[in-house]
Write an enzyme that holds these catalytic residues in place. Structure first.
Site, short mmCIF file in Angstrom:
data_model
loop_
_atom_site.label_atom_id
_atom_site.label_comp_id
_atom_site.label_asym_id
_atom_site.label_seq_id
_atom_site.Cartn_x
_atom_site.Cartn_y
_atom_site.Cartn_z
N CYS A 174 0.84 -1.20 0.00
CA CYS A 174 0.00 0.00 0.00
C CYS A 174 0.87 1.25 0.00
CB CYS A 174 -0.95 -0.01 1.19
SG CYS A 174 -0.10 -0.24 2.74
N GLY A 214 -4.19 7.78 9.93
CA GLY A 214 -4.58 8.91 10.77
C GLY A 214 -5.90 9.57 10.42
N PHE A 215 -6.03 10.79 10.90
CA PHE A 215 -7.31 11.48 10.74
C PHE A 215 -7.65 11.73 9.27
CE2 PHE A 215 -5.98 13.20 15.06
CZ PHE A 215 -6.63 12.17 15.73
N GLY A 248 -7.09 9.80 6.91
CA GLY A 248 -7.58 8.54 6.35
C GLY A 248 -8.59 7.85 7.26
#
Lengths: 426, 543
Positions: free
Chosen positions: B258, B430-431, B433
């Site tokens: 990824c 995190g935020f 994502g």
């Protein structure tokens, strides 16, 4: 106690069993079980109790185990008890599974509706196979209340009903005494020895190393069959499927009941080797039981056997047994004058207390602290302590934290002072 | 058993059966974690070392198995990741103590590590073995139990590896059931695991749906989303080096991570030169008609053609798309004119296919990099090749990624394989994502700390906590089985001694092999890892 409960108990005395209802009130256990879930019981006033009685292992897998509930729910859409005369898909399927998971050459299953009837079947089968009448069991034995079973047990349950053995066909010998056993068998007139692998109602005294294999060897020497009553020791309670295999014995007949159908639909099973099964071939109509092996019970039992054999279960039993033992040993060290011993094999445990009726005192205080465990009827200084085979660490820790308080209080009552109670430094 | 009866008894489709199956496995795991949390550091490390060693030794075997079973990726790269996620990971955290208390003298705070309990972990088919290794070792380092659910496409190799490591861990003294695998995971079964109150934390790596399900479960989750890394190349760098990094990164495990590069966004002024350098090291730039063929092959059905492209060799993808390329082609490059949902080639490709966008300059490059991650891969990774620190800083501030890899390969760099970021197979998005963690996930995320605090003006001697030991209960002694030969305690007076000999460096054994684990010095291991990485990069460059 609520007014509703008081009123109910009155009616219980009036219509159900006045003596028993009153006896529990006298012992300060006013339990009237309402709903139940997992290893928790809730009485009709809403109080919650952790069940470490489990009706002798009936609720091994917890009350109303969801998988068992689902099996019986779906089963009812297709089946009922069935007609006991005819070959039955469900009965045969369970018999096949029992043949697979029981020790040695046990093969045929004869069905009963309860443990006593299954013991009667075992005795009749042994007599028929050996063409002898005598049955040897243990002093203080308990195998149920039906016609033959009651005669193998303690007089406490036979004499009041004038149902004790008077024809000297039922011999009782002391537990863990191979000499007495040999004396009873020596004349070769005994059809079978009937033993609970660990006698439950007598407070789980543990077989000495070599005792059970010794009995089996004597049976072989003196032409008697070995009937293993595995009602309370089977189904993973010792960490193995059957307690008897832990002691290296292959019985000729094995009896299972209680937990076999998960407390959902009553059946009991007598599993016999081909050597004993003559009457099934010669006269299959010889014994009948309309409700014996009711098909819904067989379906549940199949699920019980499947669950018991999952690899996680042995692991959980081992954890529960070891964790509780560690905690109980610590509590025992706090009250050495009151709580004197632990008898244990897996999650079969007997807690010994010094007073002759010490288990009743412990039972009362455990009950006050939210744990339901029962004293041993035939040895009331021993408390039966029987957690389930799917117990979580959360439950086990709660059992211990409650038991610590309860046993402290019981010790104080029994010994008339605080009884100790200082945790011994690890 | 006749089918009528079997169907009534088995009920594989029944929710209660699935709930019970999950519950039983989690009950066992919970028991294991309850005992494991009482282990001291030496005992814990002995288990970690044994498992890391066994995993390391099997890296090649499982890398081959994973490629065979899934059809994804490159054996030697999977091996590299597996090695880095076993001994490499343990080495990285060698000096982290997740077991003993730490004393903050300044603030008069004493901190005690508290393991999460039961970790429920998912592994994607694209990166099965390294993920299994990474999550199991992270759990063991922090004295947690772990239950693994493999992706159906990589179930056999994952479950085999999980069970092998479970065996090794238990032989090294770990509690029974500390590592478990689910035989046949299905969506509803996984859901039961995720929703159970016996699951302490979900470590979700995988498709977006699975990650969202983890967050919807009501349990704490460390879920990470997809990537779609943009790489900006400005005009201040060394084109030759940049070209190598781009091709090495994109071809690593055939672009399956990824963290893999998605779109190179290059300044117009250096585009031509960079292209020439990339072609030299194995990049094939598609022509106009070939781009259409590739787009049709990869996204013609509306979504990514998983079977046709994910983790496959570049020449095979080209052949199936109808493009003739040299056999030595390592990556396909597809020049595109726009970035967004109306250009499928700008989405995540999980294959050795790199989109190529020529930008007028800094402004356009940055807006297009932002656009890339706002479409997919928010919070994941990005890269830049520039020798100007201000440009790097501006880029990292602009782009919605929590890792910005500068002047090196993105794929290996973001997962900490070739940078000093924490090595991980679970990259926190995190935020940006919609995840609770933005850094590279590691063992530190599987433990919380109990903090003992005093009043700011308290006059206590906090240093009296120094050297104080926690009471470690160690392994659980087995209860007696009265009357069973060898297991009967008679009337046991005192709790028995611990059943297992305490582990000391002298009797540490490599599981199953009977020879002691090699006692590497720190320098040895670090240099070995460096060597492995260098070798890997050399191979990639075809040197």
């Amino acid at each position: 106690m609520s007014a509703e409960k008081q009123d109910f108990l009155q009616r219980s005395k009036e219509f159900w069993n006045p003596g028993k209802t009153q006896a529990w009130q006298d012992m300060e256990v006013d339990l009237v079980i309402d709903r139940r879930e997992g290893y928790y019981l809730y009485d009709m006033d809403g109080n919650r109790y952790i069940d470490v009685h489990l009706n002798g292992g009936t609720y091994n897998l917890g009350h109303r185990n969801p998988e068992l509930v689902e099996v019986i729910r779906r089963g009812m859409e297709r089946f009922d008890m069935g007609n006991h005369h005819f070959p039955s898909l469900a009965r045969t399927a369970l018999a096949e599974e029992l043949a697979k998971c029981t020790p040695g050459d046990l093969q045929y299953t004869i069905y009963a509706s309860g443990g006593g009837e299954a013991i009667d079947i075992a005795i009749k089968t042994a007599r028929s196979a050996m063409q002898k009448r005598k049955i040897v069991s243990l002093v203080k034995a308990y195998h149920g209340h039906t016609g033959l079973a009651v005669k193998t047990g303690d007089a406490r349950f036979s004499v009041p009903f004038l149902s004790q053995d008077i024809e000297h066909e039922f011999i009782q010998v002391p537990f863990n005494d191979l000499n007495a056993m040999e004396d009873a068998l020596r004349k070769r007139d005994v059809a079978a020895v009937l033993l609970e692998t660990i006698p439950a109602t007598y407070g789980f005294p543990m077989p000495h190393v070599g005792y059970l294999p010794g009995v089996k060897a004597l049976c072989e020497r003196y032409d008697a069959l070995y009937i293993a009553d595995e009602v309370q020791t089977g189904l993973m309670r010792t960490g193995a499927m059957w307690g008897i295999t832990r002691y290296g014995v292959e019985p000729d007949i094995l009896v299972t009941g209680k937990g076999i159908s998960g407390g959902m639909y009553p059946i009991a099973c007598t599993v016999v080797s081909p050597r004993c099964a003559g009457w099934l071939t010669k006269d299959g109509f010889g014994h009948m039981s309309t409700m014996g092996g009711a098909e819904l019970g067989c379906l549940v039992a199949l699920k019980v056997l499947e669950i018991c054999q999952r690899p996680e279960v042995a692991s959980i039993v081992h954890y529960t047994a070891s964790y509780l033992r560690k905690g109980l040993d610590e509590i025992r060290a706090m009250y050495p004058d009151f709580f004197t011993g632990i008898r244990q094999h897996g999650v079969i445990m007997g807690l010994e207390f010094t007073p002759p009726e010490g288990a009743k005192i412990a039972m009362k205080h455990l009950y006050r602290n939210g744990i339901w465990a029962i004293f041993s009827t035939l040895d009331p200084k021993v408390l039966q302590f029987k957690p389930g085979i799917l117990a979580t660490e959360f439950l086990a820790e709660e059992i211990l934290s409650r038991a610590e308080v309860a046993i402290g209080a019981a010790a104080a009552e029994a010994l008339g002072h605080d009884g100790g109670g200082r945790r011994v430094a690890a | 058993m006749d089918k009528i009866i079997a169907d009534l008894v088995d009920q594989p489709d029944s929710p209660s059966a699935m709930r019970s199956e999950a519950d039983l496995i989690l009950t066992r795991a919970k028991w294991a974690s309850e005992i494991f949390r009482g282990y001291d550091r030496e005992r814990t490390q002995a288990i970690v070392q044994a498992v890391a060693q066994a995993a390391f030794e099997k890296a090649q075997e499982y890398a081959e198995w994973a490629v065979r079973e899934t059809g994804f990726g490159v054996v030697e790269h999977k091996r590299f990741k597996a090695e880095a996620s076993s001994r490499g990971l343990v080495e990285y955290y060698r000096d982290h103590d997740f077991v003993n208390p730490r004393v903050d003298h300044e603030r008069m705070i004493v901190e005690i590590p508290r393991p999460a309990g039961v970790v429920f972990a998912l592994a994607p088919a694209t990166n099965p073995i390294a993920t299994v290794y990474f999550k199991i070792l992270s759990a063991l380092m922090t004295r947690n139990a772990i239950v693994f659910s493999a992706h159906p496409a990589s179930r056999e190799c994952c479950n085999h590896a999980t069970r092998l490591l479970a065996e090794v861990a238990e032989r090294a003294g770990a509690p029974d059931g500390v590592i478990q695998a689910i035989d046949e995971p299905t969506i509803p079964l996984i859901d039961e695991f995720m929703r159970s109150d016996k699951t302490s934390v979900i470590l979700a790596t995988g498709g977006m749906a699975m990650v969202r399900a983890a967050y919807s479960s009501s349990n704490p989750a460390l879920g990470v989303g997809p990537g779609n890394g943009p790489i900006v190349v400005d005009d201040t760098g060394d084109c030759k080096k940049t070209a190598r990094y781009l091709v090495d990164s994109k071809s690593f495990d055939n672009g399956i991570l990824c963290t893999a590069d998605s779109i190179a966004i290059v300044y117009r002024s250096i585009a031509k030169q960079l292209r020439i350098e990339m072609e030299r090291v194995g990049a094939y730039f598609c022509k106009e008609d070939e781009i259409s063929l590739l787009r049709e092959f990869m996204f013609g059905a509306g979504s990514l053609n998983v079977k046709g492209v994910v983790g496959r060799d570049a020449p095979l993808i080209a052949r199936d798309a109808g493009i003739r390329v040299p056999l030595r082609t390592r990556i396909l490059v597809a020049p595109i004119k726009k970035i967004g949902i109306d250009e499928p080639l700008s989405k995540e490709k999980l294959s050795p296919v790199l989109a190529w966008f020529v930008a007028a300059g800094k402004s356009e490059a940055f807006t297009q990099a932002r656009a890339t991650l706002r479409m997919t891969g928010a919070g994941h990774s990005a890269a830049i090749h520039s020798s100007d620190p201000q440009t790097v800083l501006d880029y990292a501030t602009s782009v919605e990624a929590y890792r910005v890899i500068a002047n090196t390969a993105l794929s290996q760099g973001a997962s900490g394989l070739t940078t000093n970021l924490a090595p991980t197979m679970t990259v926190g998005t995190g935020f940006f994502g919609r995840s609770s963690v933005g850094e590279n996930v590691g063992p530190m995320h599987l433990v919380h700390w109990t903090r003992i605090a005093y009043a700011k003006d308290a006059s206590i001697d906090i240093s009296s906590f120094d050297g104080k030991q926690l009471k470690f209960s160690g392994p659980l002694a087995s209860a007696p089985s009265d009357g069973v030969p060898g297991e009967d305690s008679g009337s046991r007076a005192a709790p028995p001694a611990e059943p297992r000999a305490p582990v000391s460096p002298g009797n540490r054994r490599q599981a199953g092999k009977g020879r002691p684990v090699e006692e590497h010095t720190e320098v040895d291991l670090r240099s070995e890892i460096r060597r492995l990485i260098a070798e890997e990069l050399r191979r990639n460059r075809g040197e």
